[in-house]
Design a protein around this motif. Structure first.
Motif, PDB file in Angstrom:
ATOM      1  N   PRO A 247       0.744  -1.141   0.213  1.00 12.53           N
ATOM      2  CA  PRO A 247      -0.047  -0.068  -0.088  1.00 12.53           C
ATOM      3  C   PRO A 247       0.867   1.164  -0.014  1.00 12.53           C
ATOM      4  CG  PRO A 247       0.030  -0.958   2.135  1.00 12.53           C
ATOM      5  CD  PRO A 247       0.702  -2.053   1.203  1.00 12.53           C
ATOM      6  N   PRO A 248       0.146   2.269  -0.364  1.00 12.20           N
ATOM      7  CA  PRO A 248       1.101   3.767  -0.359  1.00 12.20           C
ATOM      8  C   PRO A 248       1.617   4.364   0.855  1.00 12.20           C
ATOM      9  CG  PRO A 248      -1.042   4.069  -0.849  1.00 12.20           C
ATOM     10  CD  PRO A 248      -1.250   2.797  -0.710  1.00 12.20           C
ATOM     11  N   ALA A 249       0.887   3.867   2.091  1.00 12.33           N
ATOM     12  CA  ALA A 249       1.240   4.317   3.186  1.00 12.33           C
ATOM     13  C   ALA A 249       1.304   3.303   4.411  1.00 12.33           C
ATOM     14  CB  ALA A 249       0.401   5.469   3.795  1.00 12.33           C
ATOM     15  N   VAL A 250       2.179   3.501   5.363  1.00 11.96           N
ATOM     16  CA  VAL A 250       2.124   2.195   6.123  1.00 11.96           C
ATOM     17  C   VAL A 250       2.341   2.845   7.683  1.00 11.96           C
ATOM     18  CG1 VAL A 250       3.484   0.144   7.012  1.00 11.96           C
ATOM     19  CG2 VAL A 250       3.304   0.877   4.373  1.00 11.96           C
ATOM     20  N   THR A 251       1.797   2.257   8.715  1.00 16.90           N
ATOM     21  CA  THR A 251       2.072   2.898   9.949  1.00 16.90           C
ATOM     22  C   THR A 251       2.112   1.304  10.902  1.00 16.90           C
ATOM     23  OG1 THR A 251       1.328   3.989  11.915  1.00 16.90           O
ATOM     24  CG2 THR A 251      -0.311   2.895  10.374  1.00 16.90           C
ATOM     25  N   VAL A 252       2.571   1.561  12.024  1.00 15.10           N
ATOM     26  CA  VAL A 252       2.815   0.280  12.999  1.00 15.10           C
ATOM     27  C   VAL A 252       1.719   0.689  14.328  1.00 15.10           C
ATOM     28  CG1 VAL A 252       4.331  -1.018  14.502  1.00 15.10           C
ATOM     29  CG2 VAL A 252       4.849  -0.163  12.191  1.00 15.10           C
TER      30      VAL A 252
END
Length: 517
Positions: A247-252
């Motif tokens: 995906p174009p954006a990733v967070t944790v």
């Protein structure tokens, strides 16, 4: 043994043409041609001699007349065995006619299916000889198939194959056995097909369990690489193998692991992610549930979930995440203020009924979708990264914030890692310390000594306007003006407790850093 052979329909010679059983008519005395041995009194059953019962166990139950001899058994079984090749060929031909997907398969897979069909018919013959081993014999059918065939033929297609093969055998039974055995043979074919269907289901269930266990281990390995910050070239390919679509954006997102089994927790996270249209990789890591979440998040989430109307930071996401020179200091400071704002303000858009609005546009909203899978306690959201390779920094910030979130009992759930910059800096997080100095202290210092001195004195005197004015020999209106200008530069409102606390920590760290320099 073949049930048709074991229990053929009895045809007594004394049966009448009108269909009534022999016991229904009385035998005239003149028809008795042999003397009848004396029997027990009326109302008692005639005992079966022990020797006769030992020689013929069916004599005690009256089944001797209904069972054929062994020669008939072998004859019927040999007929089925001789016709096994013909049955296999006709079954395969019927599959080509009735199943549209079968001719499109490769020659290798079609040959493997034909091998399984032949093994199934041979197993049916052995099943007739040894019915007590029916389960083991039906399970042996799929052992001749290569493992790749399970991936080429879905379970639904396997059911179609079994159905066509059974229909073929049923159509050929009248041409193989005598009419008196036909119905019994058809019943045995039906029972055998049931055993084959259950055996096939067991094979596919075992393969699915093995594949699920392998996917879970591979997913946990990817999460572990991200948490440890390993820059492995194979990370993207391993993530793609478990369904990650870049995906174009990733967070944790990090939360406490619930008490359920890790497999059940991972399944629940994936279910919630599917309902929210999110990509996710997750595992239970050191009593914590670590979720790598992908979606189309706003760029402002790189520095925090700012309120509506906050100016987004300039520059690409990578530069913003690193706090590099591509980001104006004023914009970075405003982002810090947004991240450390009022904990009671709404963290995401919600409808009138309290449900999440359609579309997950922020990292915090994504965390709200998934946090029901977490255990009790805080849920921390890391900064947004551009891809999976940059998720290591997000994981580092999220885990560091999760270590110190207990110092802020009023922290919202979920809370961003940037909202915990003061606690992280006090705990020795070098990244948080540098962020507060560069994004809060340095802009105030560069704006001039009067603003920095006024803000520092105001905080040192417990946010007392009169005490600050008296200490600096200034008019209170002058103090108000300077504090307003300082808030505009650093982006932190000195009238709000949490932002004032963040500003105070940033000034203390900046003074220490200047002293060391």
């Amino acid at each position: 043994m073949l049930e048709a052979v074991t229990h053929p329909p009895a045809k007594p010679a004394s049966a009448r043409r009108d269909g009534s059983p022999p016991a229904a008519r009385q035998q005239p005395a003149a028809e008795v041609t042999s003397p009848r041995p004396p029997g027990p009194p009326a109302g008692e059953s005639s005992p079966v001699p022990a020797q006769a019962a030992a020689q013929d166990p069916g004599a005690a139950t009256g089944e001797t007349a209904s069972r054929p001899d062994a020669a008939t058994n072998d004859a019927v079984i040999r007929r089925i065995e001789r016709a096994s090749g013909l049955l296999a060929n006709k079954a395969v031909a019927r599959m080509s006619e009735q199943l549209p997907w079968y001719p499109g398969m490769s020659a290798r897979y079609r040959a493997d299916i034909q091998l399984v069909v032949q093994a199934g018919i041979a197993s049916f013959v052995e099943w007739c000889r040894r019915p007590q081993h029916a389960r083991e014999l039906s399970s042996d059918v799929f052992r001749v198939a290569p493992r790749e065939l399970v991936r080429a033929v879905t379970f639904r297609r396997l059911v179609d194959l079994v159905r066509v093969a059974v229909e073929t055998i049923e159509a050929e039974v009248p041409n193989i056995v005598d009419p008196e055995h036909e119905q019994r043979v058809l019943a045995d074919v039906l029972r055998y097909s049931r055993d084959i269907a259950f055996a096939g289901a067991v094979v596919y269930a075992r393969v699915a369990e093995e594949r699920g266990a392998w996917d879970a281990r591979l997913e946990a390995l990817v999460v572990d690489h991200v948490v440890r910050g390993d820059q492995d070239r194979a990370l993207s390919s391993r993530a793609a193998a478990v369904g990650w679509r870049n995906p174009p954006a990733v967070t944790v997102v990090v939360g406490a692991a619930p008490p359920q089994a890790p497999e059940a927790v991972v399944d629940e996270v994936h279910r919630l992610a599917r309902s929210g249209g999110l990509e996710v990789l997750t595992s239970v890591h050191n009593q914590r549930l670590v979720m790598i979440v992908g979606g189309r998040f706003r760029t402002t989430d790189v520095l925090g979930d700012g309120p509506a109307g906050a100016d987004p930071p300039a520059g690409p996401p990578a530069a913003v995440a690193a706090g590099g020179g591509a980001v104006p200091r004023e914009a970075a400071a405003r982002a810090v203020a947004a991240a450390t704002g009022d904990p009671n303000r709404p963290r995401s858009r919600r409808g009138a009924d309290g449900e999440l609005a359609s579309g997950v546009e922020s990292a915090v909203a994504a965390a709200e979708v998934l946090m029901s899978a977490c255990g009790p306690g805080p849920v921390v959201v890391g900064p947004v990264a551009a891809d999976l390779a940059g998720a290591a920094e997000s994981a580092r910030a999220a885990i560091a914030a999760a270590d110190v979130v207990a110092a802020w009992p009023a922290a919202p759930r979920p809370v961003t890692a940037r909202a915990l910059l003061p606690e992280r800096a006090l705990a020795g997080d070098e990244g948080a310390r540098r962020a507060l100095i560069d994004e809060v202290y340095v802009p105030l210092r560069d704006a001039g000594a009067p603003l920095l001195e006024t803000a520092g004195t105001y905080l040192d005197f417990g946010a007392s306007l009169e005490a600050t004015a008296k200490a600096l020999y200034l008019h209170p209106n002058t103090v108000r003006y300077r504090l307003r200008k300082a808030s505009e530069i650093c982006g932190l409102d000195t009238a709000e407790h949490r932002q004032r606390f963040t500003l105070h920590i940033a000034l203390l760290l900046g003074r220490l850093d200047s002293t060391r320099a």
